[in-house]
Design an enzyme around this catalytic site. Sequence first.
Site, PDB file in Angstrom:
ATOM      1  N   ALA A  47       1.097  -1.035  -0.010  1.00 20.21           N
ATOM      2  CA  ALA A  47      -0.153  -0.209  -0.060  1.00 20.21           C
ATOM      3  C   ALA A  47       1.035   1.146   0.187  1.00 20.21           C
ATOM      4  O   ALA A  47       2.120   1.043   0.368  1.00 20.21           O
ATOM      5  CB  ALA A  47      -0.875  -0.025   1.289  1.00 20.21           C
ATOM      6  N   GLU A  80       4.187  -5.133   7.597  1.00 20.90           N
ATOM      7  CA  GLU A  80       3.271  -4.229   8.348  1.00 20.90           C
ATOM      8  C   GLU A  80       3.609  -3.889   9.690  1.00 20.90           C
ATOM      9  O   GLU A  80       3.634  -2.865  10.259  1.00 20.90           O
ATOM     10  CB  GLU A  80       1.882  -4.595   7.872  1.00 20.90           C
ATOM     11  CG  GLU A  80       1.336  -4.358   6.572  1.00 20.90           C
ATOM     12  CD  GLU A  80       1.477  -5.624   5.858  1.00 20.90           C
ATOM     13  OE1 GLU A  80       2.142  -6.387   6.192  1.00 20.90           O
ATOM     14  OE2 GLU A  80       0.744  -5.519   4.751  1.00 20.90           O
TER      15      GLU A  80
HETATM   16  N1  CAA Z   1       4.815   3.519  -0.238  1.00 20.66           N
HETATM   17  C1  CAA Z   1       4.967   4.608  -0.700  1.00 20.66           C
HETATM   18  N2  CAA Z   1       6.378   4.582  -1.433  1.00 20.66           N
HETATM   19  C2  CAA Z   1       7.010   3.639  -1.372  1.00 20.66           C
HETATM   20  C3  CAA Z   1       6.713   2.161  -1.005  1.00 20.66           C
HETATM   21  C4  CAA Z   1       5.410   2.022  -0.439  1.00 20.66           C
HETATM   22  N3  CAA Z   1       4.879   0.949   0.274  1.00 20.66           N
HETATM   23  N4  CAA Z   1       7.653   1.476  -1.212  1.00 20.66           N
HETATM   24  C5  CAA Z   1       8.570   2.154  -1.979  1.00 20.66           C
HETATM   25  N5  CAA Z   1       8.121   3.381  -2.027  1.00 20.66           N
HETATM   26  C6  CAA Z   1       9.066   4.354  -2.737  1.00 20.66           C
HETATM   27  C7  CAA Z   1      10.133   4.861  -1.767  1.00 20.66           C
HETATM   28  O1  CAA Z   1       9.542   5.941  -0.852  1.00 20.66           O
HETATM   29  C8  CAA Z   1      10.986   5.617  -2.748  1.00 20.66           C
HETATM   30  O2  CAA Z   1      10.450   6.737  -3.110  1.00 20.66           O
HETATM   31  P1  CAA Z   1      11.598   8.022  -3.153  1.00 20.66           P
HETATM   32  O3  CAA Z   1      12.422   8.038  -4.333  1.00 20.66           O
HETATM   33  O4  CAA Z   1      10.540   9.313  -3.195  1.00 20.66           O
HETATM   34  O5  CAA Z   1      12.406   8.208  -1.945  1.00 20.66           O
HETATM   35  C9  CAA Z   1      11.060   4.812  -3.989  1.00 20.66           C
HETATM   36  O6  CAA Z   1       9.587   4.214  -3.748  1.00 20.66           O
HETATM   37  C10 CAA Z   1      11.878   3.903  -4.056  1.00 20.66           C
HETATM   38  O7  CAA Z   1      11.991   3.051  -3.016  1.00 20.66           O
HETATM   39  P2  CAA Z   1      13.402   2.749  -1.951  1.00 20.66           P
HETATM   40  O8  CAA Z   1      14.328   3.984  -2.284  1.00 20.66           O
HETATM   41  O9  CAA Z   1      13.075   2.329  -0.711  1.00 20.66           O
HETATM   42  O10 CAA Z   1      14.174   1.405  -2.803  1.00 20.66           O
HETATM   43  P3  CAA Z   1      14.932   0.225  -2.303  1.00 20.66           P
HETATM   44  O11 CAA Z   1      15.352  -0.493  -3.389  1.00 20.66           O
HETATM   45  O12 CAA Z   1      15.852   0.821  -1.393  1.00 20.66           O
HETATM   46  O13 CAA Z   1      14.031  -0.525  -1.256  1.00 20.66           O
HETATM   47  C11 CAA Z   1      11.996  -1.686  -0.483  1.00 20.66           C
HETATM   48  C12 CAA Z   1      13.048  -1.272  -1.680  1.00 20.66           C
HETATM   49  C13 CAA Z   1      12.666  -2.394   0.370  1.00 20.66           C
HETATM   50  C14 CAA Z   1      10.744  -2.152  -1.119  1.00 20.66           C
HETATM   51  C15 CAA Z   1      11.535  -0.470   0.197  1.00 20.66           C
HETATM   52  O14 CAA Z   1      11.211   0.691  -0.719  1.00 20.66           O
HETATM   53  C16 CAA Z   1      10.506  -0.623   1.184  1.00 20.66           C
HETATM   54  O15 CAA Z   1      10.721  -1.462   2.180  1.00 20.66           O
HETATM   55  N6  CAA Z   1       9.345  -0.391   0.963  1.00 20.66           N
HETATM   56  C17 CAA Z   1       8.269  -0.464   1.635  1.00 20.66           C
HETATM   57  C18 CAA Z   1       7.694  -1.976   2.087  1.00 20.66           C
HETATM   58  C19 CAA Z   1       6.360  -2.003   2.911  1.00 20.66           C
HETATM   59  O16 CAA Z   1       6.703  -1.892   3.924  1.00 20.66           O
HETATM   60  N7  CAA Z   1       5.209  -2.470   2.454  1.00 20.66           N
HETATM   61  C20 CAA Z   1       4.002  -2.889   3.100  1.00 20.66           C
HETATM   62  C21 CAA Z   1       3.183  -1.165   3.148  1.00 20.66           C
HETATM   63  S1  CAA Z   1       1.978  -1.388   4.289  1.00 20.66           S
HETATM   64  C22 CAA Z   1       0.470  -2.222   3.466  1.00 20.66           C
HETATM   65  O17 CAA Z   1       0.888  -2.737   2.337  1.00 20.66           O
HETATM   66  C23 CAA Z   1      -0.694  -2.550   4.354  1.00 20.66           C
HETATM   67  C24 CAA Z   1      -1.379  -3.491   3.813  1.00 20.66           C
HETATM   68  O18 CAA Z   1      -1.522  -4.657   4.427  1.00 20.66           O
HETATM   69  C25 CAA Z   1      -2.508  -3.157   2.652  1.00 20.66           C
END
Ligand code: CAA
Length: 263
Positions: A69, A136
């Site tokens: 999300a 999460e």
């Molecule tokens: N929401 C919003 N933006 C996100 C995102 C997310 N879930 N995942 C990645 N992005 C964005 C980052 O903020 C970044 O944006 P900026 O360039 O503007 O800073 C861009 O995508 C690239 O991401 P990273 O620089 O972090 O890339 P990375 O290769 O270093 O890491 C990753 C990749 C491990 C996937 C890392 O982005 C990450 O941990 N993302 C979040 C994963 C997460 O926690 N997902 C669960 C969300 S909660 C949910 O889904 C609730 C539900 O049950 C429905």
Amino acid sequence: SALRSYEYIQVSEPRPGVAQITLNRPKALNALCTPLIRELNTALREAQASPTVAALVLTGSERAFAAGADIKEMAPLTFSEAYTTSFIESWSDLTSFLKKPLIAAVSGHALGGGCELALMADFIYCTANANFGQPEIKLGTIPGAGGSQRLTRAVGKAKAMELILTGKSFSGEEAERWGVAARVFNTYEELMEGTLKTAEQIASYSKVAVQGAKEVVNKSQDLPLRDGVEYERRVFHSLFGSQDQKIGMKAFAEKKKAEWKNE
Ligand code: CAA
């Protein structure tokens, strides 16, 4: 073609009878913001209604199926906003309206809502180094799009509880071994080729039979065994009322290729 154009997804028909929906929000690793989900639901409904589409593929990029999300969108939500708008409920609309088979082709990150979306597909194909997980807990919350239920049904309580409480991810290779994914591929190219080939194969069968098969397998996730077996038998019996059952069995006896009427 008459295919509609979107901002956050792409839709194509790469093989006969096959629609491919590609999540396309690369700067945010396909984070599933509200407008993306709205577009996805529109495209899925159009594919369901389209007479030329018999099977669907949902994919992302090589780097990310979907990183969950949209955390930035979600962060300021209040309880009353989330509750009164039924936040995230529409994500699983496809599990009720989509009667055509949907394969998720997962490469790269499938985290949080991305993992949950993949789990809503009828089955998952993935690359060996795909990165699945429900992180999460690290954000101070829990899975909200069915992860605690669908992942638990897929891997069993012990593994699901460990994964959801620790937030640690699992690989595509593990996903296949644990029964989350049906097949694992070494490369992204092999994944896409293998997925489209399977979708094309399914699209070549009787649409009536395919819809029945999907329906009864999905019933196994909701019903006790005796009820599920009875439900299957009812649908099996009803298919003797289709022309395609006659066509398929006659073609077998005559050693010919069946020409489905989809009736
Ligand atoms: N929401 C919003 N933006 C996100 C995102 C997310 N879930 N995942 C990645 N992005 C964005 C980052 O903020 C970044 O944006 P900026 O360039 O503007 O800073 C861009 O995508 C690239 O991401 P990273 O620089 O972090 O890339 P990375 O290769 O270093 O890491 C990753 C990749 C491990 C996937 C890392 O982005 C990450 O941990 N993302 C979040 C994963 C997460 O926690 N997902 C669960 C969300 S909660 C949910 O889904 C609730 C539900 O049950 C429905």
